[in-house]
Every structure is written in structure tokens, then in C-alpha cells.
Write a protein that holds these residues in place. Sequence first.
Motif, PDB file in Angstrom:
ATOM      1  N   VAL A 283      14.419   7.851  -2.370  1.00  0.00           N
ATOM      2  CA  VAL A 283      15.771   7.920  -2.648  1.00  0.00           C
ATOM      3  C   VAL A 283      16.674   8.560  -1.775  1.00  0.00           C
ATOM      4  N   ILE A 284      16.208   9.690  -1.282  1.00  0.00           N
ATOM      5  CA  ILE A 284      17.030  10.519  -0.176  1.00  0.00           C
ATOM      6  C   ILE A 284      17.134   9.616   0.943  1.00  0.00           C
ATOM      7  N   SER A 285      16.071   9.058   1.386  1.00  0.00           N
ATOM      8  CA  SER A 285      15.905   8.225   2.670  1.00  0.00           C
ATOM      9  C   SER A 285      16.794   7.006   2.458  1.00  0.00           C
ATOM     10  N   ALA A 286      16.842   6.344   1.319  1.00  0.00           N
ATOM     11  CA  ALA A 286      17.555   4.968   1.161  1.00  0.00           C
ATOM     12  C   ALA A 286      19.138   5.499   1.207  1.00  0.00           C
ATOM     13  N   LEU A 287      19.707   6.648   0.537  1.00  0.00           N
ATOM     14  CA  LEU A 287      20.998   7.206   0.275  1.00  0.00           C
ATOM     15  C   LEU A 287      21.368   7.432   1.563  1.00  0.00           C
TER      16      LEU A 287
ATOM     17  N   PRO B 114      12.773  -1.733  -0.199  1.00  0.00           N
ATOM     18  CA  PRO B 114      11.522  -1.084  -1.154  1.00  0.00           C
ATOM     19  C   PRO B 114      11.623   0.287  -1.561  1.00  0.00           C
ATOM     20  N   LEU B 115      12.601   0.993  -0.903  1.00  0.00           N
ATOM     21  CA  LEU B 115      12.639   2.516  -1.075  1.00  0.00           C
ATOM     22  C   LEU B 115      13.324   2.633  -2.519  1.00  0.00           C
ATOM     23  N   ILE B 116      14.402   1.918  -2.997  1.00  0.00           N
ATOM     24  CA  ILE B 116      15.150   2.128  -4.000  1.00  0.00           C
ATOM     25  C   ILE B 116      14.414   1.186  -4.993  1.00  0.00           C
TER      26      ILE B 116
ATOM     27  N   TRP C 138       0.806  -1.202  -0.001  1.00  0.00           N
ATOM     28  CA  TRP C 138       0.043  -0.088  -0.013  1.00  0.00           C
ATOM     29  C   TRP C 138       1.043   1.183  -0.120  1.00  0.00           C
ATOM     30  N   ALA C 139       1.980   1.305   0.958  1.00  0.00           N
ATOM     31  CA  ALA C 139       2.624   2.308   0.764  1.00  0.00           C
ATOM     32  C   ALA C 139       3.382   2.787  -0.679  1.00  0.00           C
ATOM     33  N   ILE C 140       3.982   1.457  -1.254  1.00  0.00           N
ATOM     34  CA  ILE C 140       4.427   1.929  -2.608  1.00  0.00           C
ATOM     35  C   ILE C 140       3.407   2.346  -3.565  1.00  0.00           C
ATOM     36  N   HIS C 141       2.038   2.079  -3.327  1.00  0.00           N
ATOM     37  CA  HIS C 141       1.053   2.663  -4.218  1.00  0.00           C
ATOM     38  C   HIS C 141       0.883   4.167  -3.897  1.00  0.00           C
TER      39      HIS C 141
ATOM     40  N   ILE D 165       5.472  -1.117 -12.285  1.00  0.00           N
ATOM     41  CA  ILE D 165       6.715  -2.000 -12.051  1.00  0.00           C
ATOM     42  C   ILE D 165       7.439  -1.876 -10.737  1.00  0.00           C
ATOM     43  N   ALA D 166       7.030  -0.756 -10.028  1.00  0.00           N
ATOM     44  CA  ALA D 166       7.590  -0.583  -8.472  1.00  0.00           C
ATOM     45  C   ALA D 166       7.144  -1.809  -7.552  1.00  0.00           C
ATOM     46  N   VAL D 167       5.681  -1.969  -7.792  1.00  0.00           N
ATOM     47  CA  VAL D 167       5.017  -2.949  -7.051  1.00  0.00           C
ATOM     48  C   VAL D 167       5.730  -4.664  -7.274  1.00  0.00           C
TER      49      VAL D 167
END
Length: 510
Positions: free
Chosen positions: A303-307, A329-331, A108-111, A122-124
Motif C-alpha cells: 500500500v505504501i509503495s502504491a500510494l 497488483p499492489l493495491i 508468485w510475488a502476490i503469494h 482473494i488477492a490472486v
Amino acid sequence: MWRRTYLLLLLVRIYLALSPSYIHPDENFQGPEIIAGQIFGYPNLKTWEFTSSRPVRSVFPLWPVYGLPMLVLQWVWTETGKEAVAPRLVYYALRLLMFILSFVLEDWAIHELVHSPRERRIAVVLVASSYVTWTYQTHTFSNAVETLVVLWSIVMIQRILDNKHRSSLLSSALLGSLVAFGVCNRITIPAFLLPPGLYLLPHFLRKPFSLLILGTTFILTSILGIGVDTIFYHPSSPEPLFQILRSEPTITPLNSLLYNTSTSNLSLHGLHPPYQHLIASLPLLLGPALLLFWYIRKPSLSVISALSATVLLSLIPHQEPRFLLPAVPLILSSVRLPSSGALKRYWFISWIIFNTILGVLMGIYHQGGVVPAQLWLGQQRQHDSGLSEVFWWRTYSPPVWLLGGKKLLTVDLMGMKAEEMMDRVTGATEGYKGGDPTSVGLVAPKSSVDLDAWIEKTKSVMVFEQLWTTGNHLNLDDLDFEADGIVGTLERVVGRRGLVIWKVSRIPEA
């Protein structure tokens, strides 16, 4: 097509969620082991995080994640007229719960985070096809809970930023509670949320009441967490809770922060170079998806969070791949696929092979016999098995709570040298009373050839009876390429995979 693919991947996820692999001892000893002892009265083992003078592990997040479903199971079981909930049922119920949390909250968060329908599909699918989602996210890790908290905190930040003309009080309140809950769960969560959170400063300058609401819910949730922890760590204190909170509150996140800023403390768990996450953790978690860094759509909060987390957590000397679990999942939700048809095809093949191998390894075989063996031991009557003490050798620490109410002494010999293990087991067979011979249990992987030699050498004195065995067990800690070579090691560890419960008895002297 993508819907059928997603449904197929869901079946893979639920299958591996219910496969009793054992990725790391923390998935039991930092969660279910503690709460099962509190609710069901099962014998349990409290690790140093809970027994030190300054405990570093909060029980506050454990109650809503594990305690609530256990309480529901206990209530349902009581209503059916049965005496006690079977540990097997509790174990698989928690695994099913983690699958549901992953399926509902993570997807759900990805959505929420990916706005374009095409990019969202693609992300899901990318997240759903990662072995990390199949295994780590469906196990009872604090890191799996942290992943959900990070994702939904970023969703709240994004909602606040998108709603420029309103104060977004509800999102601010939820964000404050989520951050406080996340800090109690794992002290590393600010590494994921602090840089994205800086984007909220202009909003708070325009809408200061939002900041007040966020701070209030953060403080209230933190007070609740401190109160729950203080009650847990002062169970027999005669003083009222309010008095304890004033004089001696248990603030586990602070204790954890102080503990992890000491290199001497971290050296007990292993020290790593600052590039460990970059050259080992991320490749292990992402595999071919690392190549898609060239295809990141645009800088986003994800992206900022993951990096930022990768950089900040690399400054800590002790590093494990699961510390970067939220970055996966962030990337994966922030990249595009290669535009070239041939390149895309080769990438898909490598992605499928990578996740299939790691999914089977981590989801089925990795220490996969420990939990079934302990559940089997807990179901046996003592007069049937003849065991009152069981030694575990060269396996992960067995979860004691899985024995239920059975009084069976569990002795974890860990990676003890074979000679010392033999002395311990042989000594235990000499009996407890009057020197009468007795039987003890020995749980050991089939790949341990030292045990073969011992059985053959002492067959005139000791008797080994195989009580139980499984082939779904790989002991990667038993790899020894230097001594056995690559082929020899694989033949021994993979070819002889499995776990055995032996009944070891001494032949009475004539």
C-alpha cells in the motif's frame, strides 16, 4: 471454486496475450524494434530516445528480457537448417514470454506478499481478473517489466524485515541488483521503492554488512548496465571500452532524469495537471476496485509503495495511466471484499463488466489491425503486391521490424490532414523513373470517411484495389464527438471498425 476461477482467468490471459492488439507505440519501439534489428538484422526504426545526443533509453534491460529469447529462437532456427526466423514467430514468442513472466513472477510475488491463505486466494483472483494483467502485463512494455521488478523488490524488502535475527545477505544482494536493473529500465522506479525501503534503515543499522552487500550489487549491476549502453551507443569507436567508460560513459538513467525534469521537454509529450493520475489514471486502471480503498486490510509495504508512487509521479507534469502499472497488483493484493452479501454481489458484477469491456477493447480491438497488416505486408513478394512503398495514415506507427528482411519503404503519415495525405499519395503514384505511373500502398482505418470521399471524387484518375482487411481494429484517435455527436461517432468508429490495405494506382494517360 477459486482454483477453477483462476484457471479460467489464465486462459483469458493467454488468449489476450496472443491477440495482436496495439496499446501504445512504446511497446514496440522501446524494446523489440531495437533488439530485433541487432540480432536478426531486420530493418528497424530508432526513435528519438535512442538517437539523441544524450540517449534516455537503456538497452541493458532489453537484452535479458527480449534479446535472450530472440537469440534462443535464432539458434533453434539455425539448427533446423532454415535461413531466417520469421518476424511472426518472434512477435508471438515475445507475447508468450510476457504471459509466462506475468503468470510466474507476478502471481508468485502476490503469494509472497500476502500471508493469509484466505486473503491470498482473494488477492490472486483479483489480480488475475484485472484487464491490466490480461493486456498491459502481457505486452512488451517497459512498464510491465517495471511491475515485476517493483513486486520482487518489495518481496526482498519484506524478507529482510521478517528475518530479524540474520543479515539476509542473499535478499540484500538480490534487492541491490533488482533496483539497479529497474532504474535502467525506468527511472520512475524509486517512486515505488524509496518509501518502503526506508523501513530497512533499522535493519542496516543492526546489520551494516547487509547494506554493504546491497550497495555492492547495486554498483556492479549499474556498471554492467553502463557498459552495455556505452557499447551500444559507441559501436564504431576505436577506443577500448575501458577508455570510453572513463572519458565518455553513456549513463542513460541520468540522461532520462535530466530530460524529465525539464518542463519544456515534457511539453513535447503533453502536460497534465497534478490530479491527472487521481481522477483519470487510477479509475481507468482499477475501475470499481477504487471503491475497495475503504476495505484496505492494513497499511503494508504494498500500500505504501502504491500510494507514494501515485503522489510522487503526480508531481511530474507528463502523466500516462501505464506509469502507475505497478500500483495495480499492489493495491489489488491489499484490499478486502465488502462484507455485505448484496454489496459484494453488485461489486462483483461491476468488476466483471468493467474488465470485460476494457479487456476486449484493449486486448483485441485497440489498433488491432496494425501488427497483422505489417506481418502480411512482410510476407508478400514485391512482384505479387506491386508495392515498394506503403503509406500509413491515422494509425499507430507500424513496427518496421515486423517486415523482416523485406525492402518495403514504410511512410508514417500519422494524423496528417486528409488533403495533405491525398497529395502525398497522389504524388507518389506519379512514378520514380521517367514519369511512369506506379502503385503505392495505403493503410487506413475504415472509419476515416475522408477516404471514402476521395475514392469517389478521384475514381476517374486513381484506382483503389483492396489487398487486405481486418475488422479487429478500433481507432480511438478518430473519435470526434463535437463534430459527429455521440451516436454518429460510435456508428462511424465502432460500426465501421477495421483496417484496410489499399493498392493505389494512377490510370495511365491515353
